[in-house]
Design an enzyme around this catalytic site. Structure first.
Site, PDB file in Angstrom:
ATOM      1  CB  THR A 100       7.899   3.934 112.518  1.00  0.00           C
ATOM      2  OG1 THR A 100       9.192   3.538 112.055  1.00  0.00           O
ATOM      3  CG2 THR A 100       7.445   2.999 113.628  1.00  0.00           C
ATOM      4  CG  LEU A 174      13.917   6.345 121.293  1.00  0.00           C
ATOM      5  CD1 LEU A 174      15.372   6.609 121.678  1.00  0.00           C
ATOM      6  CD2 LEU A 174      13.024   7.364 121.967  1.00  0.00           C
ATOM      7  CB  VAL A 187      15.203   1.918 120.479  1.00  0.00           C
ATOM      8  CG1 VAL A 187      15.940   0.739 121.100  1.00  0.00           C
ATOM      9  CG2 VAL A 187      16.016   2.525 119.348  1.00  0.00           C
ATOM     10  CB  CYS A 204       9.425   9.517 112.261  1.00  0.00           C
ATOM     11  SG  CYS A 204      10.073   7.895 112.732  1.00  0.00           S
TER      12      CYS A 204
END
Length: 286
Positions: A100, A174, A187, A204
């Site tokens: 991410t 998350l 998060v 992700c």
């Protein structure tokens, strides 16, 4: 006993937080505004805090904004980074999930919680965090939803207004690490940021997944305002969970069968019938 900061210069308290706020660690949460901070600094501090904590250490939520960085989960695949020499550093870390991006204009909330003490299962924590993000978006008249098997929050398929052009896009990611029954990582919620770096990765691990921020969805809000709203929702949801446990305990004091009826181990069972344990190493990021 108040939690011992990793370093007083690294972990400045929110101006509204006083020593009196560092109350019994089983309920109260200390919120720390760390501001703009290099990812590696936060990462090292989280691990050091978790390793040093004891039964009297207060739980904490850290609010952070990072300079541009890609982070790759413990079992992440490097091929999900699509652009070499992007100029953005890549850091291998110990949370679950794939790759991410963190950058300016994104609120990152790190949850440093003693899950055993809170009697909070990992799956419950993930749900609690996702609820807090959905509630934060709702405070700005935005809708958010979960996707089965993909932790995080997405723009609903039936979204209206500016959101209608971005249905299915991801607005919050998350990922957690659990060590000795305690959590860290947390998060990230996209507020108003340069989204181009997300095009350099499979966010992700999902090829072609659109990533969006609140500004693109039509909301003009400051980083600090959104951070404060998210922190308040996280605190409220954790307090509600603690209150539920207290209610069950009070009922059990007068009727021992009430606790068994209220807390059904089967409700928390993972596939195969075994309840998930807080010690499980990582929870996925998505």
């Amino acid at each position: 006993m108040c939690a011992t900061p990793v370093s007083s210069s690294q972990i400045p308290s929110d101006p509204g937080t006083t020593a009196a706020d560092c109350q019994p660690a089983n309920s109260l949460i200390v919120v720390r505004w760390r501001g703009n901070e290099a990812y590696q600094t936060s990462f090292d501090a989280m691990r050091e805090f978790t390793a040093a904590r004891d039964a009297n250490t207060s739980d904490e939520i850290w609010l952070v904004e990072h300079p541009p960085v890609f982070t790759l989960g413990q079992a992440g695949k490097p091929e999900h980074l699509l652009v070499e020499n992007s100029g953005i550093p890549l850091v291998q870390i110990d949370r679950g999930g794939q790759i991410t991006y963190h950058g300016p204009g994104q609120v990152v909330a790190y949850l440093l919680l003693d899950l055993r003490r809170r009697k909070l299962m990992v799956r419950e924590l993930v749900t609690l965090i996702e609820d807090a993000v959905i509630e934060t978006l709702a405070a700005y008249n935005l809708a958010g939803e979960r996707k089965a098997g993909a932790p995080g929050i997405y723009v609903p398929q039936d979204a209206s207004g500016a959101s209608a052009a971005h249905t299915g896009a991801k607005v919050a990611a998350l990922g957690l690490k659990i060590r000795n029954g305690c959590s860290y990582h947390g998060v990230s919620l996209n507020v108003s940021m340069d989204l181009n770096p997300f095009l350099a990765i499979n966010p992700c691990g999902y090829a072609g997944l659109e990533t969006v921020d609140m500004a693109t969805l039509g909301v003009a809000a400051s980083w600090r305002d959104v951070a404060a709203t998210l922190a308040a929702r996280l605190e409220a949801n954790l307090a509600a969970h603690a209150a539920t446990l207290l209610t069950v305990a009070e009922a059990a004091a007068t009727d021992p069968s009430a606790e068994a009826a209220a807390v059904d181990p089967a409700a928390h069972a993972a596939p195969g019938g075994q309840p998930p344990q807080p010690q499980a190493g990582v929870a996925p990021a998505a």
